[in-house]
Scaffold this motif. Structure first.
Motif, PDB file in Angstrom:
ATOM      1  N   MET A  24       0.841  -1.203   0.000  1.00  0.00           N
ATOM      2  CA  MET A  24       0.000   0.000   0.000  1.00  0.00           C
ATOM      3  C   MET A  24       0.880   1.260   0.000  1.00  0.00           C
ATOM      4  O   MET A  24       0.726   2.105  -0.854  1.00  0.00           O
ATOM      5  CB  MET A  24      -0.916   0.006   1.226  1.00  0.00           C
ATOM      6  N   THR A  25       1.768   1.352   0.975  1.00  0.00           N
ATOM      7  CA  THR A  25       2.656   2.512   1.072  1.00  0.00           C
ATOM      8  C   THR A  25       4.008   2.095   1.625  1.00  0.00           C
ATOM      9  O   THR A  25       4.122   1.121   2.360  1.00  0.00           O
ATOM     10  CB  THR A  25       2.090   3.608   2.004  1.00  0.00           C
ATOM     11  N   ILE A  26       5.020   2.865   1.260  1.00  0.00           N
ATOM     12  CA  ILE A  26       6.333   2.751   1.903  1.00  0.00           C
ATOM     13  C   ILE A  26       6.383   3.896   2.912  1.00  0.00           C
ATOM     14  O   ILE A  26       6.400   5.065   2.541  1.00  0.00           O
ATOM     15  CB  ILE A  26       7.479   2.857   0.883  1.00  0.00           C
ATOM     16  N   ASP A  27       6.358   3.542   4.181  1.00  0.00           N
ATOM     17  CA  ASP A  27       6.251   4.547   5.227  1.00  0.00           C
ATOM     18  C   ASP A  27       7.601   5.159   5.617  1.00  0.00           C
ATOM     19  O   ASP A  27       7.676   6.348   5.930  1.00  0.00           O
ATOM     20  CB  ASP A  27       5.593   3.937   6.477  1.00  0.00           C
ATOM     21  N   GLU A  28       8.640   4.350   5.614  1.00  0.00           N
ATOM     22  CA  GLU A  28       9.933   4.865   6.048  1.00  0.00           C
ATOM     23  C   GLU A  28      11.048   4.008   5.461  1.00  0.00           C
ATOM     24  O   GLU A  28      10.939   2.788   5.398  1.00  0.00           O
ATOM     25  CB  GLU A  28      10.020   4.813   7.577  1.00  0.00           C
ATOM     26  N   ILE A  29      12.100   4.663   5.033  1.00  0.00           N
ATOM     27  CA  ILE A  29      13.303   3.970   4.592  1.00  0.00           C
ATOM     28  C   ILE A  29      14.466   4.513   5.400  1.00  0.00           C
ATOM     29  O   ILE A  29      14.706   5.713   5.419  1.00  0.00           O
ATOM     30  CB  ILE A  29      13.571   4.175   3.085  1.00  0.00           C
ATOM     31  N   ASN A  30      15.165   3.610   6.066  1.00  0.00           N
ATOM     32  CA  ASN A  30      16.322   3.995   6.868  1.00  0.00           C
ATOM     33  C   ASN A  30      17.548   3.355   6.225  1.00  0.00           C
ATOM     34  O   ASN A  30      17.807   2.163   6.397  1.00  0.00           O
ATOM     35  CB  ASN A  30      16.152   3.527   8.308  1.00  0.00           C
ATOM     36  N   GLU A  31      18.304   4.172   5.468  1.00  0.00           N
ATOM     37  CA  GLU A  31      19.457   3.648   4.751  1.00  0.00           C
ATOM     38  C   GLU A  31      20.565   3.218   5.708  1.00  0.00           C
ATOM     39  O   GLU A  31      21.253   2.228   5.456  1.00  0.00           O
ATOM     40  CB  GLU A  31      19.991   4.695   3.780  1.00  0.00           C
ATOM     41  N   LEU A  32      20.725   3.941   6.786  1.00  0.00           N
ATOM     42  CA  LEU A  32      21.789   3.635   7.737  1.00  0.00           C
ATOM     43  C   LEU A  32      21.579   2.258   8.371  1.00  0.00           C
ATOM     44  O   LEU A  32      22.494   1.451   8.441  1.00  0.00           O
ATOM     45  CB  LEU A  32      21.845   4.720   8.818  1.00  0.00           C
ATOM     46  N   ARG A  33      20.363   1.971   8.805  1.00  0.00           N
ATOM     47  CA  ARG A  33      20.048   0.675   9.437  1.00  0.00           C
ATOM     48  C   ARG A  33      19.649  -0.373   8.408  1.00  0.00           C
ATOM     49  O   ARG A  33      19.462  -1.525   8.743  1.00  0.00           O
ATOM     50  CB  ARG A  33      18.925   0.861  10.452  1.00  0.00           C
ATOM     51  N   GLN A  34      19.494   0.040   7.168  1.00  0.00           N
ATOM     52  CA  GLN A  34      19.072  -0.813   6.067  1.00  0.00           C
ATOM     53  C   GLN A  34      17.729  -1.502   6.366  1.00  0.00           C
ATOM     54  O   GLN A  34      17.568  -2.707   6.236  1.00  0.00           O
ATOM     55  CB  GLN A  34      20.154  -1.838   5.730  1.00  0.00           C
ATOM     56  N   THR A  35      16.764  -0.670   6.786  1.00  0.00           N
ATOM     57  CA  THR A  35      15.415  -1.152   7.069  1.00  0.00           C
ATOM     58  C   THR A  35      14.403  -0.281   6.352  1.00  0.00           C
ATOM     59  O   THR A  35      14.704   0.846   5.952  1.00  0.00           O
ATOM     60  CB  THR A  35      15.105  -1.133   8.579  1.00  0.00           C
ATOM     61  N   MET A  36      13.240  -0.828   6.223  1.00  0.00           N
ATOM     62  CA  MET A  36      12.138  -0.011   5.714  1.00  0.00           C
ATOM     63  C   MET A  36      10.848  -0.470   6.356  1.00  0.00           C
ATOM     64  O   MET A  36      10.684  -1.643   6.702  1.00  0.00           O
ATOM     65  CB  MET A  36      12.097  -0.049   4.188  1.00  0.00           C
ATOM     66  N   ALA A  37       9.936   0.473   6.556  1.00  0.00           N
ATOM     67  CA  ALA A  37       8.625   0.192   7.127  1.00  0.00           C
ATOM     68  C   ALA A  37       7.598   0.384   6.021  1.00  0.00           C
ATOM     69  O   ALA A  37       7.641   1.359   5.276  1.00  0.00           O
ATOM     70  CB  ALA A  37       8.345   1.123   8.291  1.00  0.00           C
TER      71      ALA A  37
END
Length: 113
Positions: A62-75
């Protein structure tokens, strides 16, 4: 002649009663019948079958809420659809007002996913 009229009368009454025997049950009745003795701890396949259980899984993003490049995660927010056939949850649609599918709340029947 009198026998013929009497026989015709019986035939008409029988035909009308036969049509009345096609009463269909409601979706409520279907839920009641299906889950009266349902056990969600049993693998949903036929007792005599050793065939694998086929499960279809689809993920709808549905949506990409958050991308954290440093931690290599995404919500993300997504909808997960899981589908399989449970042989103990099969019915004849014509007996239940032509209902071909039902919605079942997971918590309502103690089901687990």
């Amino acid at each position: 002649m009198r026998f013929g009229v009497y026989f015709f009368y019986l035939l008409v009454v029988w035909a009308l009663e036969s049509l009345g025997d096609n009463d269909t049950h409601t979706e409520y009745d279907l839920h009641k019948r299906l889950f009266q003795q349902y056990n969600s701890n049993i693998i949903p396949r036929r007792m005599t079958s050793s065939d694998p259980l086929h499960v279809r899984i689809e993920l709808y993003l549905m949506t990409i809420d958050e991308i954290n490049e440093l931690r290599q995660t995404m919500a993300i927010t997504a909808f997960l659809e899981i589908e399989w056939t449970d042989s103990s949850l099969i019915w004849e649609p014509l007996e239940y007002s032509s209902v071909t599918s039902i919605n079942v709340k997971v918590k309502e029947y103690g089901l687990r996913i």
